[in-house]
Design a protein around this motif. Structure first.
Motif, PDB file in Angstrom:
ATOM      1  N   TRP A  67      36.659  38.332  57.941  1.00 42.37           N
ATOM      2  CA  TRP A  67      36.494  39.667  58.538  1.00 42.37           C
ATOM      3  C   TRP A  67      36.808  39.642  60.037  1.00 42.37           C
ATOM      4  O   TRP A  67      37.445  40.550  60.558  1.00 42.37           O
ATOM      5  CB  TRP A  67      35.071  40.174  58.299  1.00 42.37           C
ATOM      6  CG  TRP A  67      34.967  41.676  58.453  1.00 42.37           C
ATOM      7  CD1 TRP A  67      35.259  42.402  59.568  1.00 42.37           C
ATOM      8  CD2 TRP A  67      34.578  42.625  57.453  1.00 42.37           C
ATOM      9  NE1 TRP A  67      35.060  43.743  59.352  1.00 42.37           N
ATOM     10  CE2 TRP A  67      34.648  43.909  58.055  1.00 42.37           C
ATOM     11  CE3 TRP A  67      34.164  42.515  56.128  1.00 42.37           C
ATOM     12  CZ2 TRP A  67      34.318  45.072  57.356  1.00 42.37           C
ATOM     13  CZ3 TRP A  67      33.847  43.668  55.437  1.00 42.37           C
ATOM     14  CH2 TRP A  67      33.916  44.932  56.049  1.00 42.37           C
ATOM     15  N   VAL A  68      36.376  38.585  60.710  1.00 45.29           N
ATOM     16  CA  VAL A  68      36.615  38.476  62.149  1.00 45.29           C
ATOM     17  C   VAL A  68      38.104  38.299  62.442  1.00 45.29           C
ATOM     18  O   VAL A  68      38.654  38.932  63.355  1.00 45.29           O
ATOM     19  CB  VAL A  68      35.804  37.297  62.743  1.00 45.29           C
ATOM     20  CG1 VAL A  68      36.237  37.031  64.184  1.00 45.29           C
ATOM     21  CG2 VAL A  68      34.313  37.589  62.673  1.00 45.29           C
ATOM     22  N   LEU A  69      38.773  37.433  61.670  1.00 46.99           N
ATOM     23  CA  LEU A  69      40.167  37.107  61.953  1.00 46.99           C
ATOM     24  C   LEU A  69      41.170  38.089  61.354  1.00 46.99           C
ATOM     25  O   LEU A  69      42.242  38.319  61.925  1.00 46.99           O
ATOM     26  CB  LEU A  69      40.496  35.700  61.440  1.00 46.99           C
ATOM     27  CG  LEU A  69      39.752  34.538  62.097  1.00 46.99           C
ATOM     28  CD1 LEU A  69      40.205  33.211  61.488  1.00 46.99           C
ATOM     29  CD2 LEU A  69      39.982  34.522  63.610  1.00 46.99           C
ATOM     30  N   SER A  70      40.824  38.684  60.200  1.00 49.07           N
ATOM     31  CA  SER A  70      41.811  39.488  59.477  1.00 49.07           C
ATOM     32  C   SER A  70      41.370  40.909  59.169  1.00 49.07           C
ATOM     33  O   SER A  70      42.100  41.651  58.494  1.00 49.07           O
ATOM     34  CB  SER A  70      42.176  38.787  58.158  1.00 49.07           C
ATOM     35  OG  SER A  70      42.645  37.474  58.403  1.00 49.07           O
ATOM     36  N   GLY A  71      40.187  41.310  59.610  1.00 52.69           N
ATOM     37  CA  GLY A  71      39.736  42.667  59.352  1.00 52.69           C
ATOM     38  C   GLY A  71      39.083  42.813  57.985  1.00 52.69           C
ATOM     39  O   GLY A  71      38.742  41.823  57.336  1.00 52.69           O
ATOM     40  N   PRO A  72      38.893  44.059  57.523  1.00 53.88           N
ATOM     41  CA  PRO A  72      38.208  44.329  56.250  1.00 53.88           C
ATOM     42  C   PRO A  72      38.860  43.605  55.081  1.00 53.88           C
ATOM     43  O   PRO A  72      40.020  43.188  55.149  1.00 53.88           O
ATOM     44  CB  PRO A  72      38.338  45.857  56.106  1.00 53.88           C
ATOM     45  CG  PRO A  72      38.505  46.341  57.500  1.00 53.88           C
ATOM     46  CD  PRO A  72      39.305  45.295  58.211  1.00 53.88           C
ATOM     47  N   PRO A  73      38.108  43.458  53.971  1.00 47.86           N
ATOM     48  CA  PRO A  73      38.606  42.709  52.807  1.00 47.86           C
ATOM     49  C   PRO A  73      39.952  43.201  52.282  1.00 47.86           C
ATOM     50  O   PRO A  73      40.217  44.399  52.245  1.00 47.86           O
ATOM     51  CB  PRO A  73      37.501  42.924  51.765  1.00 47.86           C
ATOM     52  CG  PRO A  73      36.261  43.145  52.582  1.00 47.86           C
ATOM     53  CD  PRO A  73      36.722  43.918  53.783  1.00 47.86           C
ATOM     54  N   VAL A  74      40.779  42.223  51.885  1.00 47.80           N
ATOM     55  CA  VAL A  74      42.100  42.506  51.322  1.00 47.80           C
ATOM     56  C   VAL A  74      42.234  41.686  50.039  1.00 47.80           C
ATOM     57  O   VAL A  74      41.902  40.500  50.019  1.00 47.80           O
ATOM     58  CB  VAL A  74      43.228  42.115  52.296  1.00 47.80           C
ATOM     59  CG1 VAL A  74      44.592  42.379  51.663  1.00 47.80           C
ATOM     60  CG2 VAL A  74      43.084  42.853  53.609  1.00 47.80           C
ATOM     61  N   PHE A  75      42.718  42.341  48.984  1.00 51.54           N
ATOM     62  CA  PHE A  75      42.948  41.631  47.723  1.00 51.54           C
ATOM     63  C   PHE A  75      44.181  42.220  47.057  1.00 51.54           C
ATOM     64  O   PHE A  75      44.444  43.423  47.154  1.00 51.54           O
ATOM     65  CB  PHE A  75      41.745  41.779  46.781  1.00 51.54           C
ATOM     66  CG  PHE A  75      41.808  40.897  45.560  1.00 51.54           C
ATOM     67  CD1 PHE A  75      41.345  39.598  45.615  1.00 51.54           C
ATOM     68  CD2 PHE A  75      42.349  41.369  44.369  1.00 51.54           C
ATOM     69  CE1 PHE A  75      41.410  38.765  44.496  1.00 51.54           C
ATOM     70  CE2 PHE A  75      42.428  40.556  43.244  1.00 51.54           C
ATOM     71  CZ  PHE A  75      41.947  39.248  43.311  1.00 51.54           C
ATOM     72  N   SER A  76      44.950  41.379  46.403  1.00 56.51           N
ATOM     73  CA  SER A  76      46.127  41.840  45.668  1.00 56.51           C
ATOM     74  C   SER A  76      45.874  41.695  44.171  1.00 56.51           C
ATOM     75  O   SER A  76      45.483  40.621  43.706  1.00 56.51           O
ATOM     76  CB  SER A  76      47.360  41.003  46.052  1.00 56.51           C
ATOM     77  OG  SER A  76      48.448  41.307  45.207  1.00 56.51           O
ATOM     78  N   TRP A  77      46.086  42.795  43.430  1.00 62.78           N
ATOM     79  CA  TRP A  77      45.873  42.763  41.988  1.00 62.78           C
ATOM     80  C   TRP A  77      47.142  42.419  41.230  1.00 62.78           C
ATOM     81  O   TRP A  77      47.197  42.597  40.006  1.00 62.78           O
ATOM     82  CB  TRP A  77      45.311  44.094  41.508  1.00 62.78           C
ATOM     83  CG  TRP A  77      43.899  44.311  41.969  1.00 62.78           C
ATOM     84  CD1 TRP A  77      43.475  45.103  42.979  1.00 62.78           C
ATOM     85  CD2 TRP A  77      42.727  43.684  41.423  1.00 62.78           C
ATOM     86  NE1 TRP A  77      42.111  45.013  43.118  1.00 62.78           N
ATOM     87  CE2 TRP A  77      41.616  44.154  42.172  1.00 62.78           C
ATOM     88  CE3 TRP A  77      42.502  42.774  40.392  1.00 62.78           C
ATOM     89  CZ2 TRP A  77      40.317  43.739  41.918  1.00 62.78           C
ATOM     90  CZ3 TRP A  77      41.211  42.352  40.134  1.00 62.78           C
ATOM     91  CH2 TRP A  77      40.132  42.837  40.891  1.00 62.78           C
ATOM     92  N   SER A  78      48.143  41.899  41.923  1.00 58.22           N
ATOM     93  CA  SER A  78      49.347  41.454  41.223  1.00 58.22           C
ATOM     94  C   SER A  78      48.973  40.298  40.300  1.00 58.22           C
ATOM     95  O   SER A  78      48.095  39.487  40.626  1.00 58.22           O
ATOM     96  CB  SER A  78      50.414  40.993  42.225  1.00 58.22           C
ATOM     97  OG  SER A  78      50.016  39.795  42.860  1.00 58.22           O
ATOM     98  N   PRO A  79      49.601  40.218  39.129  1.00 61.64           N
ATOM     99  CA  PRO A  79      49.263  39.147  38.191  1.00 61.64           C
ATOM    100  C   PRO A  79      49.365  37.750  38.798  1.00 61.64           C
ATOM    101  O   PRO A  79      48.528  36.885  38.520  1.00 61.64           O
ATOM    102  CB  PRO A  79      50.286  39.341  37.062  1.00 61.64           C
ATOM    103  CG  PRO A  79      50.623  40.784  37.112  1.00 61.64           C
ATOM    104  CD  PRO A  79      50.604  41.147  38.567  1.00 61.64           C
ATOM    105  N   MET A  80      50.372  37.525  39.645  1.00 58.34           N
ATOM    106  CA  MET A  80      50.549  36.201  40.225  1.00 58.34           C
ATOM    107  C   MET A  80      49.391  35.851  41.159  1.00 58.34           C
ATOM    108  O   MET A  80      48.813  34.761  41.074  1.00 58.34           O
ATOM    109  CB  MET A  80      51.875  36.113  40.991  1.00 58.34           C
ATOM    110  CG  MET A  80      52.082  34.754  41.666  1.00 58.34           C
ATOM    111  SD  MET A  80      53.697  34.582  42.460  1.00 58.34           S
ATOM    112  CE  MET A  80      54.748  34.482  41.003  1.00 58.34           C
ATOM    113  N   TYR A  81      49.033  36.786  42.041  1.00 58.69           N
ATOM    114  CA  TYR A  81      47.968  36.493  43.003  1.00 58.69           C
ATOM    115  C   TYR A  81      46.608  36.390  42.313  1.00 58.69           C
ATOM    116  O   TYR A  81      45.855  35.435  42.533  1.00 58.69           O
ATOM    117  CB  TYR A  81      47.911  37.561  44.102  1.00 58.69           C
ATOM    118  CG  TYR A  81      46.871  37.241  45.156  1.00 58.69           C
ATOM    119  CD1 TYR A  81      47.170  36.391  46.209  1.00 58.69           C
ATOM    120  CD2 TYR A  81      45.582  37.767  45.081  1.00 58.69           C
ATOM    121  CE1 TYR A  81      46.218  36.070  47.163  1.00 58.69           C
ATOM    122  CE2 TYR A  81      44.621  37.451  46.023  1.00 58.69           C
ATOM    123  CZ  TYR A  81      44.945  36.596  47.063  1.00 58.69           C
ATOM    124  OH  TYR A  81      43.995  36.264  47.989  1.00 58.69           O
TER     125      TYR A  81
END
Length: 306
Positions: free
Chosen positions: A212-226
């Motif tokens: 959160w400190v380094l990259s901001g609010p949560p990020v997630f990718s729902w792509s099948p690969m990730y």
């Protein structure tokens, strides 16, 4: 059980082989996570999933009980230290290192884990270090230097090979600290599932703050690969393998447990060649062979660590 006896125990042999093969593959899977989601959030999701999976596994196997979910304070503190060093610092640096180096090369450098493991084991656990081990270590380091020279000249635009190497070395120190902490007497008071479940949880919590400190609010990718990569790293690369590696640490000691570092980079480099188009030259072949030969010399010369 002595290290020698433990080394012939079928459970130890299976744990050694499975851990080496799975971790050889995880380097490439980590590489697949880089890009869609900031590295710190990828680490956070991996160990959040690992914590959930480990608690579930521990409850099913009876190693964790709902009426005794929290271990004694000393064990909880030890789990916290393992989580911060191994499942936070270590992987925060590893994920960033793979932004600058191929997965196979990071794995080869990480094979040097046996060196800080041996040093810290000598300091905190009294494990002897032989002259042969020192000689083999120097040979391995020479091989790593050759690999780095080749990587530096062949690196694509935007890569920072020295930075990647530096991050890998910092990851080594963090990983080794976590390994030695797992081999201590305090960590042996509870089943590995209990220790690791809390270590994953605390590590993921610290990862969350850092992300959160380094990259901001949560990020997630729902792509099948990730999403598939997160699931594989959390369940197979963590829930399955870290208890197996904990068994190696307890039965063989940190120095000898790191022997699988000789197998891991071989698997990783083969996968890197197949999927990342890693190109072999005389220089990097010589470097890889020298690094692995040095590790073999070092490991064969070591006395049992327990």
């Amino acid at each position: 059980m002595s290290a020698q006896v433990g080394g012939r125990d079928p459970k130890v042999i299976v744990a050694f082989i499975v851990t080496a093969l799975v971790w050889g593959s995880t380097w490439l899977v980590i590489k697949a996570q880089i890009g869609p989601v900031p590295a710190s959030w990828s680490v956070t999701w991996r160990f959040t999933g690992a914590a959930i999976g480990m608690f579930a596994l521990g409850l099913v196997r009876g190693d964790i009980r709902l009426n005794a979910l929290v271990p004694e304070r000393a064990v909880l503190v030890r789990a916290g230290l393992i989580g911060v060093s191994l499942f936070c610092g270590n992987f925060q640096f590893v994920y960033r290192a793979e932004s600058h180096l191929t997965s196979g090369l990071v794995a080869v450098v990480f094979a040097l884990l046996v060196l800080p493991n041996a040093v810290l084991s000598r300091i905190f656990l009294g494990t002897p270090v032989t002259r042969g081990f020192v000689l083999g270590s120097l040979i391995a380091l020479a091989g790593i230097v050759l690999l780095m020279i080749r990587e530096y000249h062949a690196a694509p635009a935007g890569s920072d090979v020295p930075l990647g190497a530096g991050m890998t070395l910092l990851a080594l120190v963090c990983a080794s600290t976590g390994n030695v902490l797992q081999a201590g007497q305090v960590a042996r008071r509870v089943p590995a599932a209990m220790l690791l479940a809390w270590a994953f949880t605390i590590g993921a919590a610290v990862d969350f703050v850092i992300a959160w400190v380094l990259s901001g609010p949560p990020v997630f990718s729902w792509s099948p690969m990730y999403a598939g990569a997160v699931a594989y790293l959390a369940l197979v690369g963590s829930v399955l393998t870290f208890p197996l590696y904990n068994l190696l640490l307890r039965e063989m000691g940190p120095g000898r447990a790191a022997y699988n570092g000789v197998v891991v980079p071989v698997v990783a480099m083969l996968l890197s060649t197949a999927f990342e188009s890693y190109r072999w030259t005389g220089l990097n072949i010589a470097g890889a062979l020298l690094a692995l030969a040095g590790l073999v010399v070092a490991l064969q010369s070591r006395k049992p660590s327990r």
